[in-house]
Design an enzyme around this catalytic site. Structure first.
Site, mmCIF file in Angstrom:
data_model
loop_
_atom_site.group_PDB
_atom_site.id
_atom_site.type_symbol
_atom_site.label_atom_id
_atom_site.label_comp_id
_atom_site.label_asym_id
_atom_site.label_seq_id
_atom_site.Cartn_x
_atom_site.Cartn_y
_atom_site.Cartn_z
ATOM 1 N N PRO A 64 -42.998 -8.294 -40.871
ATOM 2 C CA PRO A 64 -41.857 -8.651 -41.713
ATOM 3 C C PRO A 64 -41.017 -7.439 -42.133
ATOM 4 O O PRO A 64 -41.554 -6.398 -42.529
ATOM 5 C CB PRO A 64 -42.512 -9.308 -42.931
ATOM 6 C CG PRO A 64 -43.801 -9.843 -42.412
ATOM 7 C CD PRO A 64 -44.275 -8.836 -41.398
ATOM 8 N N CYS A 65 -39.695 -7.629 -42.071
ATOM 9 C CA CYS A 65 -38.771 -6.555 -42.479
ATOM 10 C C CYS A 65 -38.242 -6.783 -43.885
ATOM 11 O O CYS A 65 -37.422 -6.005 -44.377
ATOM 12 C CB CYS A 65 -37.602 -6.464 -41.491
ATOM 13 S SG CYS A 65 -36.487 -7.892 -41.544
ATOM 14 N N THR A 66 -38.699 -7.845 -44.548
ATOM 15 C CA THR A 66 -38.138 -8.262 -45.825
ATOM 16 C C THR A 66 -38.056 -7.128 -46.837
ATOM 17 O O THR A 66 -37.061 -6.981 -47.551
ATOM 18 C CB THR A 66 -38.985 -9.401 -46.422
ATOM 19 O OG1 THR A 66 -39.244 -10.364 -45.407
ATOM 20 C CG2 THR A 66 -38.263 -10.049 -47.583
ATOM 21 N N LEU A 68 -38.090 -3.911 -46.123
ATOM 22 C CA LEU A 68 -37.578 -2.685 -45.513
ATOM 23 C C LEU A 68 -36.086 -2.751 -45.212
ATOM 24 O O LEU A 68 -35.423 -1.723 -45.125
ATOM 25 C CB LEU A 68 -38.322 -2.398 -44.199
ATOM 26 C CG LEU A 68 -39.848 -2.367 -44.256
ATOM 27 C CD1 LEU A 68 -40.410 -2.044 -42.877
ATOM 28 C CD2 LEU A 68 -40.335 -1.362 -45.285
ATOM 29 N N SER A 69 -35.551 -3.949 -45.054
ATOM 30 C CA SER A 69 -34.165 -4.121 -44.641
ATOM 31 C C SER A 69 -33.193 -3.702 -45.731
ATOM 32 O O SER A 69 -33.470 -3.824 -46.928
ATOM 33 C CB SER A 69 -33.918 -5.582 -44.266
ATOM 34 O OG SER A 69 -32.561 -5.820 -44.024
#
Length: 373
Positions: A64-66, A68-69
């Protein structure tokens, strides 16, 4: 073996290179439904409940990039969702596959002074893994979408530089006139995600299931249709899936979320072909990767020797089969709504952003046509 499989972008790309999928792990039910329909491999749910991996050569994880984005919570690598990378570490430590393939957003290289990539590479270093990562852009792999992502390949026995750092296009990509231009109608204050002949990066959308596909300006189209947004089938094609890949797996907003969160299939296929047939690292400028410094777009660590690589984001260049305008014509689009166009145009005009005057005129004409209807 695919962890955080989503709708199977990594696994589908690797399968096109001849790598068979044994098991898929995906928690979100609409995405898991897609996996069950499109793959013969069994699908399991929560990675935290997965006790052991099957014997396999390759483990993939588009984790998941949640957290980090840039548009996410930016909580970092220890956040509640991106922090699940620890489950990947737990599983591969017990199974020791030949290859580990990770994917995430480029913000992982800069967020909190590079804490996410440092966290990952330190674990790999401490556990005897060689690693290499590279930032690549999907638009060079035959799709009409600009999508920058970081791919990391690691191995305890092999040289991952032969996978990610063995290809490079020396000459710049030739520029030409385009028949369509992508933008994000949800922006307009600080940026518009402008793309010449490509859409900006497809987004996952909101947790409320509200679809947010990009906008497209087609100068040659009739007024009222020249400012549009792709259909979900066009969105699937922009990621390299066949049209209808997510059909029947959820509502429209959920389908856009699945597509926006996916790994671009042709990029995964390139990696898969190199896993099957490794090359030799390209002869480009490289230097010692110093600890504590800025993380470059590409780097490696083999036998403890860290290097920064001066590589572009285009390891290969595949000519798209059709233009963005032709893709939308084939897989359909719909006019951008009056509310969306009015809001975007107002924000754009009030900003200090550089903009194409013809584009602004087209927006005004679209608003007038939609109002008249």
């Amino acid at each position: 073996m695919g962890l955080f499989s989503g709708i199977g972008g990594l696994e589908l790309g690797l399968s096109r290179a001849g790598i068979e999928t044994q098991l898929l792990c995906e928690y979100w039910e609409p995405a898991a439904t897609t996996l069950r329909r499109r793959f013969e491999a069994p699908v399991v749910g929560d990675i935290r409940e997965l006790e052991v991996l099957p014997d396999c050569d390759v483990v993939t994880a588009g984790f998941p990039c949640t957290d980090l984005s840039q548009v996410g919570r930016t909580a970092g690598i220890t956040g509640g969702e991106s922090g699940l990378i620890r489950e990947v570490f737990r599983l591969v430590a017990d199974s020791s596959p030949t290859w580990l393939v990770l994917e995430n957003v480029p913000n992982m290289l800069t967020l909190h002074a590079g804490a996410p990539i440092r966290h990952i590479t330190e674990w790999l270093d401490e556990n005897g893994w060689n690693w290499a990562y590279r930032t690549v852009d999907s638009q060079h792999f035959g799709v009409r979408q600009r999508r920058r992502r970081v791919f990391l390949v690691a191995s305890q026995s092999e040289d991952p530089r032969r996978i990610l750092l063995a290809d490079e296009v020396d000459a710049p990509v030739a520029q030409k006139r385009h028949s369509a231009y992508g933008f994000y109608w949800t922006e307009g204050n600080r940026g518009i995600g402008w793309g010449e002949g490509v859409t900006p990066t497809l987004k996952g959308g909101s947790k409320l299931g509200i679809a947010s596909p990009p906008g497209v300006w087609i100068p040659g189209a009739e007024i009222g249709k020249a400012i549009c947004r792709p259909s979900i089938c066009a969105g699937e094609r922009l990621q390299g899936f066949r049209a209808g890949w997510t059909e029947g797996a959820g509502k429209l907003g959920e389908r856009w979320k699945m597509v926006g969160n996916a790994v671009t299939v042709p990029v995964a296929e390139w990696i898969g072909r190199r896993l099957v047939s490794p090359g030799q690292p390209v002869d480009v400028g490289r230097s010692v990767l110093t600890r504590g410094g800025r993380w470059p777009a590409a780097a490696s660590s083999v036998a403890g020797e860290r290097e920064a690589w001066q590589l572009s984001e285009r390891p290969i260049v595949v000519r798209p089969r059709m233009s963005l305008a032709a893709l939308l014509d084939r897989y359909s689009s719909e006019p951008l709504s009056l509310g969306a166009t009015t809001g975007f145009t107002g924000r754009l005009k009030a900003s200090s952003l550089r903009r194409n005057d013809h584009f602004v005129t087209a927006l005004d004409m679209h608003i007038a046509a939609m109002t008249a209807n």
